[in-house]
Scaffold this active site. Sequence first.
Site, PDB file in Angstrom:
ATOM      1  N   LYS A   1       0.812  -1.126  -0.132  1.00 56.70           N
ATOM      2  CA  LYS A   1       0.007  -0.110  -0.218  1.00 56.70           C
ATOM      3  C   LYS A   1       0.925   1.313  -0.106  1.00 56.70           C
ATOM      4  O   LYS A   1       0.296   2.407  -0.402  1.00 56.70           O
ATOM      5  CB  LYS A   1      -0.968   0.187   1.326  1.00 56.70           C
ATOM      6  CG  LYS A   1      -2.168  -0.694   1.120  1.00 56.70           C
ATOM      7  CD  LYS A   1      -2.952  -0.759   2.418  1.00 56.70           C
ATOM      8  CE  LYS A   1      -4.244  -1.232   1.858  1.00 56.70           C
ATOM      9  NZ  LYS A   1      -5.491  -0.944   3.224  1.00 56.70           N
TER      10      LYS A   1
ATOM     11  N   ASP B   1     -10.109   3.265   1.685  1.00 56.74           N
ATOM     12  CA  ASP B   1     -10.382   2.851   3.092  1.00 56.74           C
ATOM     13  C   ASP B   1     -10.994   3.893   3.835  1.00 56.74           C
ATOM     14  O   ASP B   1     -12.175   3.727   4.534  1.00 56.74           O
ATOM     15  CB  ASP B   1      -9.032   2.490   3.765  1.00 56.74           C
ATOM     16  CG  ASP B   1      -8.542   1.130   2.961  1.00 56.74           C
ATOM     17  OD1 ASP B   1      -9.259   0.505   2.854  1.00 56.74           O
ATOM     18  OD2 ASP B   1      -7.259   0.972   3.070  1.00 56.74           O
TER      19      ASP B   1
END
Length: 294
Positions: A72, A108
């Site tokens: 990520k 997210d």
Amino acid sequence: MNRINGHTSLLGLLGYPVAHTLSPLIHNSLAEYYGDDLVYLPFEVKEEDLENAVKGAFSLGIRGLNCTVPHKSAVTEYLERIDPMAEAIGAVNTLVRGEKGYIGYNTDHLGLLEAMRREDIPVEGEKVLILGAGGAARAVAAMCASQHAGRIVIANRSLEKAEALAEMAGKLGDVPAEGVRFTGLYEKLEGAEWLAIQCTSVGLAPDDDGCILTGENKRVFSLIHTGVDLIYKPAETVFLRQLRQDGKKTMNGARMLLYQGVIAYEMWKGIWNGQISTEQKILDEIFANLDKES
Ligand code: ATR
């Protein structure tokens, strides 16, 4: 599988490991619902292969990608551009095709915001206690800052990480933000009521009986009016169970997981406009299937 033909496009997930991911279930269900000629596949990519994987995927015309652990943060090196929120968070989980490479987003924080909105858990003006300062907490802190929380306290075992995250959040949202240790937490919070967002891995299956608030810190429960736990396995952590038994509002991380995926899909489809537009009935259907699989 019979429907794959010369027009079928590919979506995928880059991670290591990836075998247990629930993302294919989310995205292939959405493709079916929308009647999109798309297939979503997980790709197990080692760290040393990430650059080749991202560049190769772009050359192959892969329409969009998700990124998960451990990529990520590293993936930000190989993109055409990064969305400012993803940059502040320091993590990208969604790649959308640009002109010469992928553009990196973080869904997210958007997924959590959408889940909280739909559960009527507001952030604006709230005093927010963030438990943890790891990768997940970074997205939460950025979301709270950008949604104009009234005050943010980040409690973490390692103080330096809490302080660094508080500094980022404070700058991002022009909100008072402070990083603290767990020792003496009650005294730091008393006098106010808090929305608490649990972002540590404590309580995650198979160690279901763990709880981040123990000993002296059990008193902190009485200061919390609403508790959110990013963990969805188990569906109710010890942290959430305690709050529910005290009559407080609670939410787990399952809807956040679903919505971060749905938002990524809507981005790839070019229909994301700041709020999920996929029908509620479909979201509930996929949610029920995720529940069965997890
Ligand atoms: P994620 O990407 O899921 O956020 P992470 O970046 O490894 O994972 O972060 C894990 C978080 O859980 C951190 O806040 C970590 O605290 P430290 O930064 O001090 O390591 C927290 N955590 C994990 N195990 C913990 C434990 N036993 N007690 C307290 N905090 C814990």
